[in-house]
Design a protein around this motif. Structure first.
Motif, PDB file in Angstrom:
ATOM      1  N   GLU A 294       2.977  -4.097   9.543  1.00 52.19           N
ATOM      2  CA  GLU A 294       2.250  -4.537   8.345  1.00 52.19           C
ATOM      3  C   GLU A 294       0.923  -3.786   8.202  1.00 52.19           C
ATOM      4  O   GLU A 294       0.569  -3.348   7.096  1.00 52.19           O
ATOM      5  CB  GLU A 294       1.997  -6.044   8.385  1.00 52.19           C
ATOM      6  N   ASP A 295       0.217  -3.598   9.306  1.00 50.48           N
ATOM      7  CA  ASP A 295      -1.045  -2.852   9.245  1.00 50.48           C
ATOM      8  C   ASP A 295      -0.788  -1.405   8.814  1.00 50.48           C
ATOM      9  O   ASP A 295      -1.547  -0.831   8.024  1.00 50.48           O
ATOM     10  CB  ASP A 295      -1.739  -2.864  10.604  1.00 50.48           C
ATOM     11  N   GLY A 296       0.293  -0.816   9.337  1.00 46.23           N
ATOM     12  CA  GLY A 296       0.629   0.551   8.977  1.00 46.23           C
ATOM     13  C   GLY A 296       0.988   0.688   7.510  1.00 46.23           C
ATOM     14  O   GLY A 296       0.598   1.657   6.846  1.00 46.23           O
ATOM     15  N   ILE A 297       1.719  -0.298   6.977  1.00 41.17           N
ATOM     16  CA  ILE A 297       2.083  -0.275   5.556  1.00 41.17           C
ATOM     17  C   ILE A 297       0.831  -0.408   4.692  1.00 41.17           C
ATOM     18  O   ILE A 297       0.696   0.265   3.668  1.00 41.17           O
ATOM     19  CB  ILE A 297       3.104  -1.388   5.239  1.00 41.17           C
ATOM     20  N   ARG A 298      -0.098  -1.257   5.110  1.00 41.35           N
ATOM     21  CA  ARG A 298      -1.349  -1.411   4.352  1.00 41.35           C
ATOM     22  C   ARG A 298      -2.146  -0.100   4.334  1.00 41.35           C
ATOM     23  O   ARG A 298      -2.696   0.298   3.303  1.00 41.35           O
ATOM     24  CB  ARG A 298      -2.194  -2.546   4.943  1.00 41.35           C
ATOM     25  N   LYS A 299      -2.206   0.577   5.474  1.00 40.21           N
ATOM     26  CA  LYS A 299      -2.910   1.863   5.545  1.00 40.21           C
ATOM     27  C   LYS A 299      -2.229   2.889   4.639  1.00 40.21           C
ATOM     28  O   LYS A 299      -2.886   3.667   3.942  1.00 40.21           O
ATOM     29  CB  LYS A 299      -2.918   2.374   6.986  1.00 40.21           C
ATOM     30  N   THR A 300      -0.896   2.881   4.652  1.00 39.37           N
ATOM     31  CA  THR A 300      -0.126   3.830   3.848  1.00 39.37           C
ATOM     32  C   THR A 300      -0.310   3.559   2.363  1.00 39.37           C
ATOM     33  O   THR A 300      -0.498   4.490   1.570  1.00 39.37           O
ATOM     34  CB  THR A 300       1.370   3.746   4.195  1.00 39.37           C
ATOM     35  N   TYR A 301      -0.276   2.297   1.974  1.00 38.42           N
ATOM     36  CA  TYR A 301      -0.432   1.940   0.561  1.00 38.42           C
ATOM     37  C   TYR A 301      -1.832   2.280   0.067  1.00 38.42           C
ATOM     38  O   TYR A 301      -2.004   2.772  -1.055  1.00 38.42           O
ATOM     39  CB  TYR A 301      -0.124   0.463   0.351  1.00 38.42           C
ATOM     40  N   GLN A 302      -2.826   2.060   0.909  1.00 40.68           N
ATOM     41  CA  GLN A 302      -4.190   2.397   0.505  1.00 40.68           C
ATOM     42  C   GLN A 302      -4.332   3.895   0.296  1.00 40.68           C
ATOM     43  O   GLN A 302      -4.961   4.346  -0.668  1.00 40.68           O
ATOM     44  CB  GLN A 302      -5.193   1.911   1.564  1.00 40.68           C
ATOM     45  N   PHE A 304      -1.896   5.909  -0.518  1.00 35.89           N
ATOM     46  CA  PHE A 304      -1.121   6.159  -1.731  1.00 35.89           C
ATOM     47  C   PHE A 304      -1.981   5.914  -2.968  1.00 35.89           C
ATOM     48  O   PHE A 304      -2.041   6.734  -3.884  1.00 35.89           O
ATOM     49  CB  PHE A 304       0.108   5.251  -1.727  1.00 35.89           C
ATOM     50  N   LEU A 305      -2.679   4.790  -2.994  1.00 35.09           N
ATOM     51  CA  LEU A 305      -3.526   4.453  -4.137  1.00 35.09           C
ATOM     52  C   LEU A 305      -4.682   5.448  -4.295  1.00 35.09           C
ATOM     53  O   LEU A 305      -5.039   5.825  -5.418  1.00 35.09           O
ATOM     54  CB  LEU A 305      -4.098   3.038  -3.969  1.00 35.09           C
ATOM     55  N   ASN A 306      -5.210   5.887  -3.175  1.00 32.15           N
ATOM     56  CA  ASN A 306      -6.346   6.821  -3.216  1.00 32.15           C
ATOM     57  C   ASN A 306      -5.943   8.227  -3.634  1.00 32.15           C
ATOM     58  O   ASN A 306      -6.801   9.033  -4.012  1.00 32.15           O
ATOM     59  CB  ASN A 306      -7.025   6.890  -1.846  1.00 32.15           C
ATOM     60  N   ASN A 307      -4.648   8.540  -3.537  1.00 27.30           N
ATOM     61  CA  ASN A 307      -4.192   9.917  -3.761  1.00 27.30           C
ATOM     62  C   ASN A 307      -3.123  10.045  -4.836  1.00 27.30           C
ATOM     63  O   ASN A 307      -2.430  11.065  -4.903  1.00 27.30           O
ATOM     64  CB  ASN A 307      -3.667  10.500  -2.444  1.00 27.30           C
ATOM     65  N   ILE A 308      -2.988   9.035  -5.688  1.00 30.96           N
ATOM     66  CA  ILE A 308      -1.948   9.058  -6.720  1.00 30.96           C
ATOM     67  C   ILE A 308      -2.012  10.325  -7.568  1.00 30.96           C
ATOM     68  O   ILE A 308      -0.977  10.929  -7.871  1.00 30.96           O
ATOM     69  CB  ILE A 308      -2.053   7.805  -7.622  1.00 30.96           C
ATOM     70  N   ASP A 309      -3.190  10.744  -7.917  1.00 32.12           N
ATOM     71  CA  ASP A 309      -3.334  11.900  -8.808  1.00 32.12           C
ATOM     72  C   ASP A 309      -2.925  13.218  -8.170  1.00 32.12           C
ATOM     73  O   ASP A 309      -2.593  14.174  -8.872  1.00 32.12           O
ATOM     74  CB  ASP A 309      -4.779  12.012  -9.302  1.00 32.12           C
TER      75      ASP A 309
END
Length: 316
Positions: A294-302, A304-309
């Motif tokens: 779960e911690d790893g998924i949260r890090k990955t999603y964050q 992802f959000l920071n680098n969408i562009d």
């Protein structure tokens, strides 16, 4: 090994290679060597030999590969077999020819038979048939493992193969046509959340079990192998914990904050029923993963959000 050792990381811009690079930098290693695919075509044998002659690495970490999920492996079998064999053969033989005594080869848990006993032990390699949906990639990686073993056996070089379980994390591939299950799910739930929490349809029944490892934990394992002479030629690298695909989907759904319906399309293939790695050999040597799922998924999603562009091939 010392902090000034020349270390070449093949595939240093990818998810795995970049994690290894970050880890080495954080530990004070000064002389890291990398080349993008535009600067060096690893499928070109002569180009690889010239590169190694010019750069003079003392260690090679092979994190370069043509990778993809079930769909990509099924649609492009020749590409997955031949390109991966060319890449690894050029690097392994190039290293051996150049007199490089330390080589770390990275593969995948898909090298093991489809119905091998669980958890998967290193000695199960080549004991039965492979999973048909990714056998082309698996056969290429098996040939790399055996090539490193052969050099180790015949010439006494410290060539070791690490077989990670399903990886995810920073710099993952989120393209729905070529990505693996976890990043593909993360993107689907994100898009559905932004589309008024529309339903998300996922492949299969949700019953198969899978194990996942955050890529930074793999990087730690690679550096562990770099700094130590491991006694055997093949080691599994994983968390030693698995869950159903349904449980994975629900965890990602919760992290992303999607509240819509989840639909399973049972007409699509499930793949291997279960893949859990026996990581007791690495544990016995002193390495163990640190980041829970779960911690790893949260890090990955964050990330992802920071680098969408800037994420390659993603149009949101």
């Amino acid at each position: 090994m010392n902090k000034k050792t020349n270390i070449y990381i093949a595939g240093h811009k990818g998810m795995v290679g970049s994690a290894i690079w970050r880890n080495l930098v954080s530990k004070g290693y000064k002389n890291l060597i990398g080349a993008t695919s535009k600067e060096l075509d690893l499928r070109d044998q002569q180009a690889v030999k010239f590169f190694l002659k010019d750069e003079k690495p003392q260690v090679i970490i092979d994190a370069a590969a043509k990778v993809g999920g079930i769909l990509a492996n099924n649609d492009f079998p020749y590409d997955f077999l031949m390109e991966n064999m060319n890449i690894q053969n050029n690097l392994i033989d190039g290293a051996h020819t150049a007199g490089i005594d330390k080589f770390i080869f990275l593969g995948s848990s898909c090298i093991y038979p489809k119905f091998a006993p669980q958890p998967l032990k290193e000695e199960y390699l080549l004991t039965d048939s492979l999973e048909p949906t990714n056998e082309w990639y698996a056969i290429a990686k098996i040939s790399g493992v055996k090539t490193c073993e052969a050099i180790r056996k015949q010439y006494g070089r410290d060539y070791v193969s690490l077989m990670p379980t399903n990886l995810y994390g920073i710099h993952d591939n989120f393209d729905l046509n070529t990505s693996h299950v976890l990043p593909a799910m993360l993107r689907k739930f994100h898009e559905a959340k932004n589309n008024n929490n529309s339903p998300v349809t996922l492949w299969g029944s949700g019953k198969p079990m899978r194990e996942f490892l955050f890529v930074d934990d793999l990087a730690e394992a690679v550096v562990f192998a770099l700094e130590n002479k491991l006694p055997e030629y093949l080691y599994n690298v994983g968390s030693g914990v698995d869950l159903t695909i349904k449980e994975l989907a629900e965890t990602i759904q919760d992290v992303v904050g999607h509240s819509g319906e989840l639909i399973w399309d049972s007409s699509k293939p499930d793949g291997t029923p279960r893949k859990l790695m026996d990581v007791s050999k690495m544990h016995a040597l002193g390495w163990k993963h640190k980041i829970n799922l779960e911690d790893g998924i949260r890090k990955t999603y964050q990330w992802f959000l920071n680098n969408i562009d800037s994420i390659k091939e993603i149009k949101l």
